[in-house]
Design a protein around this motif. Structure first.
Motif, PDB file in Angstrom:
ATOM      1  N   GLN A  73      50.989  36.592  32.737  1.00  0.00           N
ATOM      2  CA  GLN A  73      49.667  36.566  33.362  1.00  0.00           C
ATOM      3  C   GLN A  73      48.584  36.336  32.324  1.00  0.00           C
ATOM      4  O   GLN A  73      48.664  36.857  31.209  1.00  0.00           O
ATOM      5  CB  GLN A  73      49.385  37.895  34.053  1.00  0.00           C
ATOM      6  N   LEU A  74      47.565  35.571  32.722  1.00  0.00           N
ATOM      7  CA  LEU A  74      46.365  35.414  31.910  1.00  0.00           C
ATOM      8  C   LEU A  74      45.435  36.551  32.301  1.00  0.00           C
ATOM      9  O   LEU A  74      45.132  36.718  33.476  1.00  0.00           O
ATOM     10  CB  LEU A  74      45.682  34.077  32.205  1.00  0.00           C
ATOM     11  N   LEU A  75      45.013  37.328  31.337  1.00  0.00           N
ATOM     12  CA  LEU A  75      44.169  38.477  31.623  1.00  0.00           C
ATOM     13  C   LEU A  75      42.698  38.190  31.363  1.00  0.00           C
ATOM     14  O   LEU A  75      41.838  38.712  32.058  1.00  0.00           O
ATOM     15  CB  LEU A  75      44.628  39.674  30.792  1.00  0.00           C
ATOM     16  N   SER A  76      42.408  37.364  30.354  1.00  0.00           N
ATOM     17  CA  SER A  76      41.034  36.983  30.017  1.00  0.00           C
ATOM     18  C   SER A  76      41.089  35.838  29.024  1.00  0.00           C
ATOM     19  O   SER A  76      42.168  35.431  28.589  1.00  0.00           O
ATOM     20  CB  SER A  76      40.266  38.171  29.426  1.00  0.00           C
ATOM     21  N   SER A  77      39.920  35.325  28.660  1.00  0.00           N
ATOM     22  CA  SER A  77      39.872  34.270  27.653  1.00  0.00           C
ATOM     23  C   SER A  77      38.598  34.389  26.832  1.00  0.00           C
ATOM     24  O   SER A  77      37.608  34.964  27.285  1.00  0.00           O
ATOM     25  CB  SER A  77      39.940  32.888  28.313  1.00  0.00           C
ATOM     26  N   SER A  78      38.650  33.837  25.613  1.00  0.00           N
ATOM     27  CA  SER A  78      37.505  33.867  24.734  1.00  0.00           C
ATOM     28  C   SER A  78      37.663  32.794  23.659  1.00  0.00           C
ATOM     29  O   SER A  78      38.620  32.838  22.878  1.00  0.00           O
ATOM     30  CB  SER A  78      37.406  35.248  24.072  1.00  0.00           C
ATOM     31  N   GLY A  79      36.773  31.825  23.642  1.00  0.00           N
ATOM     32  CA  GLY A  79      36.745  30.816  22.594  1.00  0.00           C
ATOM     33  C   GLY A  79      38.031  30.031  22.411  1.00  0.00           C
ATOM     34  O   GLY A  79      38.427  29.765  21.287  1.00  0.00           O
ATOM     35  N   GLY A  80      38.698  29.660  23.497  1.00  0.00           N
ATOM     36  CA  GLY A  80      39.934  28.892  23.410  1.00  0.00           C
ATOM     37  C   GLY A  80      41.181  29.757  23.266  1.00  0.00           C
ATOM     38  O   GLY A  80      42.294  29.247  23.184  1.00  0.00           O
ATOM     39  N   TRP A  81      41.007  31.081  23.243  1.00  0.00           N
ATOM     40  CA  TRP A  81      42.126  32.022  23.166  1.00  0.00           C
ATOM     41  C   TRP A  81      42.281  32.717  24.509  1.00  0.00           C
ATOM     42  O   TRP A  81      41.294  33.092  25.138  1.00  0.00           O
ATOM     43  CB  TRP A  81      41.882  33.070  22.081  1.00  0.00           C
ATOM     44  N   CYS A  82      43.517  32.916  24.948  1.00  0.00           N
ATOM     45  CA  CYS A  82      43.797  33.587  26.218  1.00  0.00           C
ATOM     46  C   CYS A  82      44.600  34.858  25.960  1.00  0.00           C
ATOM     47  O   CYS A  82      45.580  34.833  25.219  1.00  0.00           O
ATOM     48  CB  CYS A  82      44.605  32.675  27.147  1.00  0.00           C
ATOM     49  N   ARG A  83      44.157  35.947  26.575  1.00  0.00           N
ATOM     50  CA  ARG A  83      44.925  37.198  26.522  1.00  0.00           C
ATOM     51  C   ARG A  83      46.045  37.063  27.549  1.00  0.00           C
ATOM     52  O   ARG A  83      45.802  36.764  28.717  1.00  0.00           O
ATOM     53  CB  ARG A  83      44.030  38.389  26.838  1.00  0.00           C
ATOM     54  N   PHE A  84      47.275  37.259  27.107  1.00  0.00           N
ATOM     55  CA  PHE A  84      48.464  36.950  27.899  1.00  0.00           C
ATOM     56  C   PHE A  84      49.417  38.138  27.911  1.00  0.00           C
ATOM     57  O   PHE A  84      49.664  38.744  26.870  1.00  0.00           O
ATOM     58  CB  PHE A  84      49.154  35.726  27.263  1.00  0.00           C
ATOM     59  N   ARG A  85      49.926  38.492  29.111  1.00  0.00           N
ATOM     60  CA  ARG A  85      50.915  39.562  29.247  1.00  0.00           C
ATOM     61  C   ARG A  85      52.217  38.960  29.762  1.00  0.00           C
ATOM     62  O   ARG A  85      52.228  38.310  30.799  1.00  0.00           O
ATOM     63  CB  ARG A  85      50.440  40.645  30.196  1.00  0.00           C
ATOM     64  N   LEU A  86      53.303  39.192  29.051  1.00  0.00           N
ATOM     65  CA  LEU A  86      54.609  38.663  29.444  1.00  0.00           C
ATOM     66  C   LEU A  86      55.066  39.271  30.766  1.00  0.00           C
ATOM     67  O   LEU A  86      54.983  40.486  30.962  1.00  0.00           O
ATOM     68  CB  LEU A  86      55.662  38.975  28.385  1.00  0.00           C
ATOM     69  N   GLY A  87      55.580  38.420  31.657  1.00  0.00           N
ATOM     70  CA  GLY A  87      56.077  38.873  32.944  1.00  0.00           C
ATOM     71  C   GLY A  87      57.556  39.199  32.908  1.00  0.00           C
ATOM     72  O   GLY A  87      58.090  39.798  33.835  1.00  0.00           O
ATOM     73  N   GLY A  88      58.234  38.807  31.866  1.00  0.00           N
ATOM     74  CA  GLY A  88      59.668  39.055  31.701  1.00  0.00           C
ATOM     75  C   GLY A  88      60.001  38.975  30.224  1.00  0.00           C
ATOM     76  O   GLY A  88      59.154  38.625  29.403  1.00  0.00           O
ATOM     77  N   ARG A  89      61.222  39.290  29.882  1.00  0.00           N
ATOM     78  CA  ARG A  89      61.647  39.215  28.482  1.00  0.00           C
ATOM     79  C   ARG A  89      61.499  37.775  27.991  1.00  0.00           C
ATOM     80  O   ARG A  89      61.930  36.841  28.650  1.00  0.00           O
ATOM     81  CB  ARG A  89      63.089  39.680  28.349  1.00  0.00           C
ATOM     82  N   SER A  90      60.898  37.589  26.812  1.00  0.00           N
ATOM     83  CA  SER A  90      60.685  36.238  26.279  1.00  0.00           C
ATOM     84  C   SER A  90      61.983  35.682  25.712  1.00  0.00           C
ATOM     85  O   SER A  90      62.929  36.427  25.436  1.00  0.00           O
ATOM     86  CB  SER A  90      59.611  36.244  25.191  1.00  0.00           C
ATOM     87  N   ALA A  91      62.009  34.380  25.504  1.00  0.00           N
ATOM     88  CA  ALA A  91      63.177  33.718  24.914  1.00  0.00           C
ATOM     89  C   ALA A  91      63.463  34.246  23.511  1.00  0.00           C
ATOM     90  O   ALA A  91      64.594  34.224  23.048  1.00  0.00           O
ATOM     91  CB  ALA A  91      62.978  32.206  24.880  1.00  0.00           C
ATOM     92  N   SER A  92      62.429  34.746  22.828  1.00  0.00           N
ATOM     93  CA  SER A  92      62.613  35.282  21.474  1.00  0.00           C
ATOM     94  C   SER A  92      62.944  36.771  21.478  1.00  0.00           C
ATOM     95  O   SER A  92      63.145  37.357  20.425  1.00  0.00           O
ATOM     96  CB  SER A  92      61.357  35.031  20.635  1.00  0.00           C
ATOM     97  N   GLY A  93      62.968  37.395  22.666  1.00  0.00           N
ATOM     98  CA  GLY A  93      63.348  38.800  22.764  1.00  0.00           C
ATOM     99  C   GLY A  93      62.217  39.790  22.924  1.00  0.00           C
ATOM    100  O   GLY A  93      62.461  40.997  22.969  1.00  0.00           O
ATOM    101  N   LEU A  94      60.967  39.326  23.011  1.00  0.00           N
ATOM    102  CA  LEU A  94      59.864  40.253  23.244  1.00  0.00           C
ATOM    103  C   LEU A  94      60.021  40.863  24.635  1.00  0.00           C
ATOM    104  O   LEU A  94      60.355  40.159  25.591  1.00  0.00           O
ATOM    105  CB  LEU A  94      58.519  39.527  23.160  1.00  0.00           C
ATOM    106  N   PRO A  95      59.783  42.166  24.781  1.00  0.00           N
ATOM    107  CA  PRO A  95      59.980  42.803  26.086  1.00  0.00           C
ATOM    108  C   PRO A  95      58.897  42.439  27.106  1.00  0.00           C
ATOM    109  O   PRO A  95      57.771  42.104  26.735  1.00  0.00           O
ATOM    110  CB  PRO A  95      59.940  44.297  25.763  1.00  0.00           C
ATOM    111  N   SER A  96      59.271  42.526  28.368  1.00  0.00           N
ATOM    112  CA  SER A  96      58.333  42.321  29.466  1.00  0.00           C
ATOM    113  C   SER A  96      57.148  43.267  29.295  1.00  0.00           C
ATOM    114  O   SER A  96      57.315  44.414  28.890  1.00  0.00           O
ATOM    115  CB  SER A  96      59.043  42.605  30.789  1.00  0.00           C
ATOM    116  N   GLY A  97      55.937  42.784  29.582  1.00  0.00           N
ATOM    117  CA  GLY A  97      54.741  43.603  29.468  1.00  0.00           C
ATOM    118  C   GLY A  97      54.052  43.521  28.127  1.00  0.00           C
ATOM    119  O   GLY A  97      52.946  44.035  27.965  1.00  0.00           O
TER     120      GLY A  97
END
Length: 125
Positions: A73-97
């Motif tokens: 999910q996109l939570l907010s944005s600022s100057g071309g940067w987006c705050r992002f929360r993972l909805g599931g485990r990433s391909a690199s192994g980062l946990p959901s959330g």
């Protein structure tokens, strides 16, 4: 078309494994990065490989890496940067959330929105 089909596949996979947050039907489509701040949560997917998830917008601390098809999910944005929360485990192994900042240029939303500005994060350090 390939990206749309890949995004659709990621969205369907996410829906099968968990409830997916949706933007209300009466919401105005997101047309630019500044409009993202008004939207509480927009489903989005990463459209590149090796995208850095950072602890702050433009910050030097890298939390981890995201790959094509990672979603959240996109939570907010600022100057071309987006705050992002993972909805599931990433391909690199980062946990959901896991939440962090990514260059908006590496994200696309379900309604086809993609940041049109220059990338603010490059693959060179």
């Amino acid at each position: 078309m390939k990206r749309f089909l890949a995004f659709a596949a990621v969205t369907l996979t996410a829906a099968a494994g968990m409830a997916v947050a949706a933007v209300p039907a009466q919401a105005t489509p997101v047309k630019g990065a500044s409009a993202l701040s008004a939207v509480s949560a927009v489903d989005a997917a990463i459209i590149a490989d090796g995208v850095r998830l950072r602890s702050s917008a433009g910050g030097s601390t890298v939390i981890g890496y995201l790959y094509y098809g990672d979603y959240g999910q996109l939570l907010s944005s600022s100057g071309g940067w987006c705050r992002f929360r993972l909805g599931g485990r990433s391909a690199s192994g980062l946990p959901s959330g896991t939440t962090g900042w990514v260059s908006c240029s590496y994200l696309a939303t379900e309604d086809g929105w993609k940041f049109n500005g220059p990338a603010v994060d490059t693959l060179q350090e």
